[in-house]
Enzyme design. Sequence first.
Site, PDB file in Angstrom:
ATOM      1  N   ASP A  97       0.830  -1.203   0.000  1.00  0.00           N
ATOM      2  CA  ASP A  97       0.000   0.000   0.000  1.00  0.00           C
ATOM      3  C   ASP A  97       0.866   1.255   0.000  1.00  0.00           C
ATOM      4  O   ASP A  97       2.071   1.210   0.285  1.00  0.00           O
ATOM      5  CB  ASP A  97      -0.921  -0.013   1.225  1.00  0.00           C
ATOM      6  CG  ASP A  97      -2.307   0.548   0.922  1.00  0.00           C
ATOM      7  OD1 ASP A  97      -2.425   1.348  -0.024  1.00  0.00           O
ATOM      8  OD2 ASP A  97      -3.257   0.183   1.627  1.00  0.00           O
ATOM      9  N   ASP A 133     -10.627   1.666  -3.498  1.00  0.00           N
ATOM     10  CA  ASP A 133     -11.097   1.336  -2.150  1.00  0.00           C
ATOM     11  C   ASP A 133     -12.611   1.228  -2.091  1.00  0.00           C
ATOM     12  O   ASP A 133     -13.161   0.789  -1.079  1.00  0.00           O
ATOM     13  CB  ASP A 133     -10.633   2.404  -1.150  1.00  0.00           C
ATOM     14  CG  ASP A 133      -9.218   2.158  -0.654  1.00  0.00           C
ATOM     15  OD1 ASP A 133      -8.665   1.092  -0.951  1.00  0.00           O
ATOM     16  OD2 ASP A 133      -8.669   3.044   0.032  1.00  0.00           O
TER      17      ASP A 133
END
Length: 714
Positions: free
Chosen positions: A455, A519
């Site tokens: 990430d 997301d």
Amino acid sequence: MVTTPTSLNKTPAERFLHLQSANNSLIVQLEPAPAIVYWGNKFSREQPLSAALFDAPVGQARLDSHIPLALCPEQGRGDFGSPGIEGHRNGKDWAPVFELISVTESLSSARLTISDPRASLEIMIELALDEDSDVLTLKQRLINTGSADYTVNRFALTLPLAETFSDIISFHGRWSHEFQMQRTPLEHSGFIQENRRGRTSHESFPGMIALHPNSNDLSGDVIGMHFGWSGNHRLQAQVKSDGRRYIQAEALLAAGEVILPPGEAFDTPTLYAVFSANGLNGMMQKFHQYVRSSLLQFPPSSARPVHFNTWEGIYFDHQPRRIMAMADAVARLGVERFILDDGWFINRDNDTRALGDWQVDKRKYPDGLTPMIDHINQLGMEFGLWVEPEMVSKDSELFRNHPDWMLGLDTLGYTQPSGRYQFVLDLQNQNAYHYLLSSLDALLTEHNIAYLKWDMNRELVQAGHDSRPAYHLQTLALYQLIDDLRARHPYVEIESCASGGGRIDYEVLKRTHRFWTSDCNDALERQRIQQGMQLFFPPEVMGSHIGPRQSHTTRRCHDMSLRGITALFGHMGAELDPIGLEDNELRAFARYIGLHKQYRPLLHHGKCFNLPSHDPNTRIYGVMDDSVTLLAVAQLAMPQYALSGQLRLPVLCANKRYRVEVLDSPAAFSHTMKHKPVWMDKPLTIQGDQLIQIGLSLPLMDPESAMLLSFTLV
């Protein structure tokens, strides 16, 4: 070093390069400056080119000679558009004029070297047409041949467009709303898009499409372009006052960021572009073919495993027994890879602390991760782990011990804002770099980890290394870090996740195996997000999960049918807490995972396509091979009309027969129609030309619903 231009033969055939691929020809005129003068459908190389084809008039009240739209446009030559290079040597050598000094050519590629000995600069230009997919790659190298430093302000790649390309499709977005498309006329002046966030970004995907006004998914000339770079960039499409058009792409440099010492070189990232005479579908299929053959590095003969990610199920609440119970549940559903997300390392109880301290939290995992990993492996699943190596929290042991490892200008008295309570580590700092490499290496060495979810959750602000701007070199250092880690662990796969869609591009894809697309798991939002992304990336790298009934980003609730079908056409996964789900919900998960596995070879190797609809709220798309076509019809909002019209399938073969079958449809169909079209009740065999010309009457669909069809050759 002063280089003398070569003497070029003046016969028409030798004034041009003619590169070819399977379907395309590309013509480069060599004088007075290398310029692409044709790019399109293939024609024969056997006959010499007539120079008359490219002889342009010279108008009154202008310069007295025609100035080519060169691969490196030069203001010093009289091109008043955006230059290919801007820079100086202590205020001098700012208007170079390059001459061709060497050419190396093959059937499908060329390397050109141009030089200005007065400015002590040399540029190597590399063009290559991929012989199978027709994708053009373009990159350049600038070499300082002088005896003093040269400051590079801009170094751009330029592609001309024919005057008929008068529309532009660009991409905008934000977190949880990526890959949104807008179509804009390109008539005068131009369009410019800049990204200054330090990563590829959710807001400004580095891709652009030029097309004719009448071009669509199925037909018309299209040029698609993608800039393979994971940092700051500028894309622009411009129309000169004489009507000539061009696209330009460059890494966006901060002031003083690139200063070349004598003998040193600066490379552009690679520009990937493709010409298609078969509309957006043709462009998309060529990009997919190139990515699959030239960029992807999957393990040999490995199907892309169905994922389960813990994030939306437990967030930071890590309890090994509960996680192993989740693993038991999802293994029964058919999941093949289990990823433990954020919260596993020391003191990471929320998102305000502990980034950088990459050791297992013994409070949560008193026996370490190994017992849990063993349990997951015994269930037949691979184990994956979430990391965010580039980040540091100020509330961490790493920062307390090494505050100087942070990227910034703090030593000058500035205070940069935090983002998500975190800051960025300076990857040019060799101590920080080797700490991260050794930490990740230790995790992968000590545990049976098959997969890293990598990430990167914030933008770069005041990105300084030793007080100098470091955006560009930070990106290169990231590439090196991944390369070094993969050299030690070549069989570990990596997902590029930057709050979802923040780092998705071809250059990072050379080093990774999957993108977390967004997301946002809201299936309705995902329909448009995935539509934009798939124009450049094939489904097998597009992470697409079935989330909870209520989306955690939009709070909307969707039926399992829409969630399952939306996730089906990507690299499928699930992301929720399976404990406590009702049996019918668990059966639905297992059903869509089973469907994905059944059609996975087709989904991850077939030809993707989109079909037009007379209703802008209806999206029709699919994937096909030589024997079967899988098709989704998604009703995104309230239908425009009381009847949905005909489903025509021009992608099928007219002289073949097809078995038409409904694989999945909303339960609500029993309420939306008194009578369903007869083809929906049982499989039928229909001739291809009838499906192409007449089509099937579509059912009446509720907003935010989808159905899945198959057309199998008989």
